[in-house]
Design a protein around this motif. Structure first.
Motif, mmCIF file in Angstrom:
data_model
loop_
_atom_site.group_PDB
_atom_site.id
_atom_site.type_symbol
_atom_site.label_atom_id
_atom_site.label_comp_id
_atom_site.label_asym_id
_atom_site.label_seq_id
_atom_site.Cartn_x
_atom_site.Cartn_y
_atom_site.Cartn_z
ATOM 1 N N ILE A 212 -21.699 -19.717 -59.701
ATOM 2 C CA ILE A 212 -20.957 -18.616 -59.083
ATOM 3 C C ILE A 212 -21.354 -18.553 -57.607
ATOM 4 O O ILE A 212 -22.195 -17.740 -57.211
ATOM 5 N N PRO A 213 -20.793 -19.403 -56.770
ATOM 6 C CA PRO A 213 -21.125 -19.357 -55.341
ATOM 7 C C PRO A 213 -20.680 -18.037 -54.723
ATOM 8 O O PRO A 213 -19.680 -17.439 -55.140
ATOM 9 N N ASP A 214 -21.421 -17.574 -53.717
ATOM 10 C CA ASP A 214 -21.032 -16.340 -53.033
ATOM 11 C C ASP A 214 -19.684 -16.500 -52.334
ATOM 12 O O ASP A 214 -18.754 -15.728 -52.545
ATOM 13 N N ILE A 215 -19.592 -17.519 -51.465
ATOM 14 C CA ILE A 215 -18.388 -17.711 -50.644
ATOM 15 C C ILE A 215 -18.144 -19.205 -50.488
ATOM 16 O O ILE A 215 -19.077 -19.964 -50.186
ATOM 17 N N ILE A 216 -16.904 -19.639 -50.674
ATOM 18 C CA ILE A 216 -16.510 -21.010 -50.369
ATOM 19 C C ILE A 216 -15.303 -20.966 -49.446
ATOM 20 O O ILE A 216 -14.289 -20.336 -49.765
ATOM 21 N N LEU A 217 -15.425 -21.600 -48.279
ATOM 22 C CA LEU A 217 -14.317 -21.698 -47.330
ATOM 23 C C LEU A 217 -13.701 -23.082 -47.471
ATOM 24 O O LEU A 217 -14.391 -24.098 -47.371
ATOM 25 N N GLU A 218 -12.402 -23.102 -47.702
ATOM 26 C CA GLU A 218 -11.697 -24.354 -47.975
ATOM 27 C C GLU A 218 -10.825 -24.750 -46.787
ATOM 28 O O GLU A 218 -9.879 -24.032 -46.417
ATOM 29 N N GLY A 219 -11.135 -25.884 -46.166
ATOM 30 C CA GLY A 219 -10.309 -26.427 -45.107
ATOM 31 C C GLY A 219 -9.531 -27.638 -45.585
ATOM 32 O O GLY A 219 -9.558 -27.991 -46.767
ATOM 33 N N ARG A 220 -8.831 -28.306 -44.688
ATOM 34 C CA ARG A 220 -8.030 -29.467 -45.067
ATOM 35 C C ARG A 220 -8.910 -30.603 -45.569
ATOM 36 O O ARG A 220 -8.626 -31.210 -46.600
ATOM 37 N N ASP A 221 -9.959 -30.894 -44.855
ATOM 38 C CA ASP A 221 -10.862 -31.969 -45.267
ATOM 39 C C ASP A 221 -12.322 -31.548 -45.088
ATOM 40 O O ASP A 221 -13.194 -32.372 -44.827
ATOM 41 N N TYR B 169 -15.221 -28.400 -46.542
ATOM 42 C CA TYR B 169 -15.551 -27.245 -47.382
ATOM 43 C C TYR B 169 -16.902 -26.698 -46.953
ATOM 44 O O TYR B 169 -17.816 -27.456 -46.622
ATOM 45 N N THR B 170 -17.015 -25.372 -46.952
ATOM 46 C CA THR B 170 -18.266 -24.725 -46.587
ATOM 47 C C THR B 170 -18.698 -23.814 -47.730
ATOM 48 O O THR B 170 -17.946 -22.917 -48.134
ATOM 49 N N ILE B 171 -19.906 -24.067 -48.239
ATOM 50 C CA ILE B 171 -20.468 -23.234 -49.307
ATOM 51 C C ILE B 171 -21.479 -22.300 -48.658
ATOM 52 O O ILE B 171 -22.481 -22.752 -48.085
ATOM 53 N N ILE B 172 -21.201 -21.003 -48.731
ATOM 54 C CA ILE B 172 -22.047 -20.022 -48.053
ATOM 55 C C ILE B 172 -22.769 -19.165 -49.078
ATOM 56 O O ILE B 172 -22.158 -18.624 -50.003
ATOM 57 N N LYS C 44 -30.404 -24.138 -56.321
ATOM 58 C CA LYS C 44 -29.089 -23.655 -56.742
ATOM 59 C C LYS C 44 -28.015 -24.022 -55.722
ATOM 60 O O LYS C 44 -26.926 -24.480 -56.078
ATOM 61 N N GLN C 45 -28.343 -23.853 -54.443
ATOM 62 C CA GLN C 45 -27.365 -24.169 -53.406
ATOM 63 C C GLN C 45 -27.058 -25.669 -53.372
ATOM 64 O O GLN C 45 -25.904 -26.078 -53.198
ATOM 65 N N GLN C 46 -28.077 -26.490 -53.543
ATOM 66 C CA GLN C 46 -27.847 -27.938 -53.582
ATOM 67 C C GLN C 46 -27.038 -28.322 -54.825
ATOM 68 O O GLN C 46 -26.185 -29.215 -54.774
ATOM 69 N N PHE C 47 -27.258 -27.621 -55.901
ATOM 70 C CA PHE C 47 -26.505 -27.884 -57.118
ATOM 71 C C PHE C 47 -25.033 -27.513 -56.941
ATOM 72 O O PHE C 47 -24.143 -28.186 -57.462
ATOM 73 N N TYR C 48 -24.774 -26.427 -56.193
ATOM 74 C CA TYR C 48 -23.388 -26.053 -55.893
ATOM 75 C C TYR C 48 -22.660 -27.203 -55.189
ATOM 76 O O TYR C 48 -21.497 -27.507 -55.493
ATOM 77 N N GLU C 49 -23.352 -27.825 -54.235
ATOM 78 C CA GLU C 49 -22.709 -28.917 -53.499
ATOM 79 C C GLU C 49 -22.431 -30.103 -54.416
ATOM 80 O O GLU C 49 -21.356 -30.722 -54.330
ATOM 81 N N LEU C 50 -23.355 -30.429 -55.312
ATOM 82 C CA LEU C 50 -23.108 -31.502 -56.272
ATOM 83 C C LEU C 50 -21.921 -31.155 -57.171
ATOM 84 O O LEU C 50 -21.093 -32.013 -57.490
ATOM 85 N N GLY C 51 -21.837 -29.890 -57.573
ATOM 86 C CA GLY C 51 -20.701 -29.462 -58.387
ATOM 87 C C GLY C 51 -19.393 -29.551 -57.636
ATOM 88 O O GLY C 51 -18.364 -29.944 -58.191
ATOM 89 N N MET C 52 -19.414 -29.212 -56.345
ATOM 90 C CA MET C 52 -18.209 -29.311 -55.527
ATOM 91 C C MET C 52 -17.739 -30.751 -55.428
ATOM 92 O O MET C 52 -16.534 -31.037 -55.468
ATOM 93 N N ILE D 228 -18.685 -31.610 -46.937
ATOM 94 C CA ILE D 228 -19.132 -30.346 -47.526
ATOM 95 C C ILE D 228 -20.374 -29.891 -46.780
ATOM 96 O O ILE D 228 -21.338 -30.642 -46.631
ATOM 97 N N GLU D 229 -20.338 -28.663 -46.303
ATOM 98 C CA GLU D 229 -21.478 -28.088 -45.603
ATOM 99 C C GLU D 229 -21.997 -26.910 -46.411
ATOM 100 O O GLU D 229 -21.233 -26.090 -46.914
ATOM 101 N N SER D 230 -23.304 -26.823 -46.530
ATOM 102 C CA SER D 230 -23.931 -25.739 -47.271
ATOM 103 C C SER D 230 -24.756 -24.896 -46.310
ATOM 104 O O SER D 230 -25.522 -25.430 -45.501
ATOM 105 N N ILE D 231 -24.586 -23.566 -46.370
ATOM 106 C CA ILE D 231 -25.214 -22.686 -45.379
ATOM 107 C C ILE D 231 -25.839 -21.460 -46.058
ATOM 108 O O ILE D 231 -25.209 -20.817 -46.896
ATOM 109 N N PHE D 232 -27.060 -21.139 -45.675
ATOM 110 C CA PHE D 232 -27.652 -19.829 -45.929
ATOM 111 C C PHE D 232 -27.309 -18.949 -44.728
ATOM 112 O O PHE D 232 -27.524 -19.346 -43.581
#
Length: 448
Positions: free
Chosen positions: A312-321, A323-326, A347-355, A365-369
């Motif tokens: 359950i990621p907090d926020i995912i921003l979807e662009g054309r090519d 993605y940002t997991i916040i 958990k955050q690294q796992f989100y990126e693998l799931g994406m 894919i960029e992951s940000i705290f």
């Protein structure tokens, strides 16, 4: 002439050390303990964002961490925005039981306070208009006049009525509902007038209504008794909201009130989700449904999901090519000791693998705290996995650390704008702006 004593007003940050509360520490801690809020029994800091009202101590506001400027006037302004943000958050999660998940508090009560103030600003003290019978004053009631008055012959034989039966409308404000509303509004303005927008010119109207003859403890019961007799939308609104206010503000023996929230992290997450600018290509996908979930393979061939919810990621921003997991993190983040630990990082690294399993290997894919910060600045840059020799392990995703200016986020959340980019600094014009896109917040608090 005797001058009215100045109301005391102080501002502290959430997570302020108990030792930094000064001479009032003991009293403030006792109040929070009485209201079962603030996590003060097992913490050296006060976990609270909101305000405390006390007849002798005055008002003490606690604003989000990393938002104090050291300027008393600006900090009071930020405190006003904090209360308005909490009132919006409370209105949107009014059905939520905060005690069930450790987020003790009453932000929904602030939304009720704000709604009652807005009703008073727009409509004033409630009055029921009734028509009373009069003579020779008001609108002619021909039915009553013809049946009760003898006409006098006039010129040309036309009848003349010298004693007309009439009626006129009158506003009655001495009813229980009006008196209780006026009494509650006096209370609200004394406690919350510094952050609410009520408008000038209402004071005279408020003072003109007598106080209810009964004690405050009986007002809620009186509203319950008159509720079945009410029919207009406004009278029902007032009775229900006044009842809620009264039932949730039964002052302690010392006359204190507490409005706010123990853990601000839910508000921080909600504000970022609402205010961050999304790419035009963002379709608002339900990522929780799309991301993989852990399942068990049983001997009988079935594959039940694990008991806990999936990703359950907090926020995912979807662009054309891109993605940002916040992950919205309400941490001090001034050092590694005050930053997220291993569970949050993993958990955050796992989100990126799931994406990656959903969008493939091509998009970036960029992951940000995202932490609260002053002027969108902070010492942490990123977090990466390294081996025993200190070399970065490329197979583990790196997480960038960013800071969002708290005042900027508060203002955008109140104004219901969603154009903030990570790292947007606060400008002086933001605090001085009178514009407000939210109709419920059409008036900004008076300059402090």
């Amino acid at each position: 002439m005797k001058t009215k004593p100045e109301v005391k007003f102080r501002v502290f940050e959430d997570r302020t050390a108990v030792n930094d509360l000064g001479s009032t520490a003991g009293s403030l801690l006792a109040i929070l303990k009485a209201w079962d809020i603030g996590k003060i029994e097992d913490k050296e800091t006060v976990h609270f964002c909101g305000l405390i009202g006390h007849p002798d101590l005055g008002t003490t506001a606690f604003i989000p961490r990393q938002s104090s400027t050291g300027n008393a006037e600006v900090d009071k302004e930020i405190a006003a925005y904090t209360m308005r943000a909490l009132s919006r958050f409370g209105a949107e999660v009014s059905q939520r039981e905060f005690e069930s998940d450790g987020e003790a508090g009453n932000p929904n009560l602030l939304s009720v306070v704000k709604k009652l103030a807005e009703d008073f600003r727009q409509f004033g003290i409630f009055s029921e208009r009734e028509r009373i019978r009069t003579r020779n004053s008001g609108k002619i009631d021909w039915g009553r006049t013809l049946s009760r008055v003898v006409a006098t012959p006039g010129s040309g034989g036309r009848p003349v009525f010298l004693d007309l039966r009439t009626s006129r409308s009158r506003s009655e404000t001495n009813a229980n509902l009006s008196q209780i509303q006026a009494a509650v509004m006096r209370e609200i303005l004394a406690m919350h007038g510094w952050w609410l927008s009520v408008g000038r010119g209402r004071d005279v109207e408020l003072r003109s209504v007598p106080l209810p003859p009964s004690r405050r403890a009986k007002w809620e019961g009186q509203l319950s008794r008159i509720l079945p007799t009410l029919y207009s939308a406004r009278s029902l609104f007032l009775a229900e909201h006044l009842k809620y206010y009264l039932s949730h503000t039964r002052a302690s023996s010392s006359g204190t009130f507490v409005f706010g929230l123990t853990d601000f992290h839910s508000v921080w997450e909600a504000m970022l989700r609402e205010t961050l600018k999304r790419p035009p290509e963002d379709t608002g996908r339900n990522w929780t449904r799309e991301l993989p979930k852990p399942t068990y393979n049983l001997a009988n061939g079935s594959r039940p999901e694990a008991r806990q919810q999936g990703m359950i990621p907090d926020i995912i921003l979807e662009g054309r090519d891109h993605y940002t997991i916040i992950d919205a993190k309400y941490y001090a983040a001034t050092s590694s000791a005050t930053a997220p630990g291993w569970p949050d990082i993993a958990k955050q690294q796992f989100y990126e693998l799931g994406m990656r399993s959903v969008v493939g290997t091509t998009p970036e894919i960029e992951s940000i705290f995202v932490f609260p910060g002053r002027n969108s600045e902070g010492p942490l840059h990123s977090v990466a996995m390294r081996d025993s020799s200190g070399r970065k392990v490329a197979s583990f995703p790196e997480i960038r650390c960013a800071y969002a200016d708290v005042a900027t986020v508060l203002i955008a959340y109140i104004k219901r704008t969603s154009d903030l980019a990570i790292g947007s600094p606060l400008s002086a014009s933001d605090l001085d702006s009178d514009s407000d896109s939210d109709s419920d917040d059409a008036e900004r608090p008076a300059r402090l």
